[in-house]
Write a protein that holds these residues in place. Structure first.
Motif, short mmCIF file in Angstrom:
data_model
loop_
_atom_site.label_atom_id
_atom_site.label_comp_id
_atom_site.label_asym_id
_atom_site.label_seq_id
_atom_site.Cartn_x
_atom_site.Cartn_y
_atom_site.Cartn_z
N ALA A 71 5.01 -6.44 1.52
CA ALA A 71 3.91 -7.41 1.63
C ALA A 71 4.01 -8.22 2.92
N LYS A 72 2.86 -8.38 3.56
CA LYS A 72 2.81 -9.13 4.82
C LYS A 72 2.23 -10.53 4.64
N LYS A 73 1.28 -10.68 3.72
CA LYS A 73 0.58 -11.96 3.59
C LYS A 73 0.72 -12.59 2.21
N SER A 74 0.52 -11.77 1.16
CA SER A 74 0.49 -12.37 -0.18
C SER A 74 0.92 -11.39 -1.26
N ARG A 131 10.34 -14.97 3.92
CA ARG A 131 9.82 -14.44 5.19
C ARG A 131 8.37 -14.85 5.42
N GLY A 132 7.89 -15.83 4.66
CA GLY A 132 6.58 -16.42 4.91
C GLY A 132 5.42 -15.85 4.13
N VAL A 133 5.69 -14.99 3.15
CA VAL A 133 4.63 -14.42 2.32
C VAL A 133 4.27 -15.41 1.22
N PHE A 134 2.98 -15.61 0.98
CA PHE A 134 2.53 -16.48 -0.11
C PHE A 134 2.64 -15.72 -1.42
N ASP A 185 -1.23 -8.24 -0.65
CA ASP A 185 -2.04 -8.49 0.56
C ASP A 185 -3.54 -8.35 0.30
N ARG A 186 -3.93 -8.48 -0.94
CA ARG A 186 -5.33 -8.31 -1.35
C ARG A 186 -5.92 -6.98 -0.85
N ARG A 187 -5.01 -5.99 -0.79
CA ARG A 187 -5.43 -4.64 -0.37
C ARG A 187 -5.00 -3.57 -1.37
#
Length: 369
Positions: free
Chosen positions: A21-24, A47-50, A98-100
């Motif tokens: 995961a990169k974002k969420s 690592r900054g992922v929500f 990542d909502r993907r």
């Protein structure tokens, strides 16, 4: 679209998805005891992922563990929401990366479900379905009403009864069903009507109402946890809702109706293998049950012949009755006694053999036994 098969695929694909995961990461939790997943969620935060977790407000016998999990996730920096208590239970299991990528699972994040139970899950990249899952997640975390927008995204109690009824009604040739508890009367009537119309219906799980028209077997030897329906070998449903009233109308459950030839073909193959394995397990069980009975019968036969009185005097009386008092018959009492004992033993064996064959036949063919 990808398919998870449990047991077999294990927990690592889920851990890898979180690690990638990169974002969420948005995850719904009903039961949870996999430390690998918990560590992956904490690592994603670092690592900054929500990371946003929606945790069921309760489950049977595990509320204390859910509250402990909440505290650990909060300590790791995970944003935690607790489901409302307006429904009997929040039983759905899904995750959005990542909502993907959408992961719709029929199994919980537990050792028992993943390592020791027949279950399935799907990885879905269809933007419309991902968006619909995001809409549901946001509604439930904010405790707002959810309005169904995509028919193939099956959510209890919003549209599950309607969509699953319609899906089942559409069967022309066959329905292969994994379900731990088929008990909704309307669903059973629907299945019976289809069976009368010539649709082949097989159920691995449990049918709570007696039905002479429906063929069902308890999955063995492994535990069953998935809810899956395969229609005509071309389309399938995988989700968390059984065909029973409370899961259709009073709980939060989530599933997907989909058409993917490779995945449906694989599901059909697995079902057929499980069906045959269950049949063989029943036959083996019947034989195991019958063998002790045969041993007992053998002991009884020995006891019976051991206690037989001398038979020569009895024979003499019988001969006189048959041929007259003056008749002479030279009979060796020892030979006669052994012959009678052998006859008794053989008679007992014949009875036991008949009973064993009947038990094996009944257990091998009778549905639901």
């Amino acid at each position: 679209m990808k398919l998870f098969v449990q047991p077999g695929d294990g927990v690592m694909p889920l851990v890898q998805a979180i690690n990638n995961a990169k974002k969420s990461v948005e995850i719904v939790i009903f039961r949870f005891d996999r430390s690998e997943v918990e560590k992956a969620l904490a690592s994603a935060v670092s690592r900054g992922v929500f990371v946003h977790a929606l945790i069921a407000y309760t489950n049977r016998g595990g509320e204390r563990n859910l509250r402990k999990l909440e505290m650990r996730l909060l300590a790791a920096g995970v944003t935690v929401a607790r489901s409302a208590d307006d429904l009997a239970r929040y039983h759905g299991k899904f995750m959005i990366i990542d909502r993907r990528e959408l992961y719709v699972l029929a199994f919980n994040f537990t050792y028992l479900d993943i390592e020791h139970s027949r279950s399935f899950g799907l990885v879905i990249m269809n933007p419309e379905l991902v968006e619909e899952a995001v809409k549901l997640f946001e509604a439930d975390t904010k405790r707002q009403p959810y309005v169904a927008g995509v028919p193939s995204f099956v959510v209890s109690p919003v549209n599950a009864r309607k969509q699953l009824s319609s899906f089942i009604k559409g069967a022309k040739k066959s329905l292969l069903i994994y379900d731990p508890e088929v008990s909704a009367a309307a669903m059973i009537r629907l299945l019976e009507d289809l069976s009368n119309a010539g649709v082949e219906i097989k159920i691995l799980g449990h049918l709570s109402l007696k039905s002479s028209k429906l063929d069902w077997r308890k999955l063995g030897p492994m535990r069953l946890h998935t809810r899956t329906i395969i229609r005509d070998g071309h389309q399938a449903f995988i989700g968390s809702q059984s065909l029973r009233e409370i899961e259709l109308g009073a709980r939060r459950e989530v599933g997907i109706i989909f058409r993917d030839s490779k995945i449906v073909s694989r599901l059909s193959k697995i079902f057929s293998e499980d069906w045959e394995t269950t049949l063989r397990a029943k036959e083996a069980s019947a034989i195991e049950e019958a063998e002790p009975a045969a041993k007992v019968a053998k002991k009884i036969a020995k006891a019976v012949v051991k206690d037989l009185p001398p038979v020569a005097p009895v024979l003499e009386v019988m001969v006189k009755e048959m041929v007259g008092a003056r008749a002479y018959v030279d009979v060796d009492p020892c030979v006669l006694e052994e012959s009678v004992k052998d006859a008794v033993k053989e008679a007992v064996r014949e009875v036991v053999r008949d009973v064993v064959e009947e038990v094996v036949a009944q257990n091998g063919t009778a549905p639901g036994k």
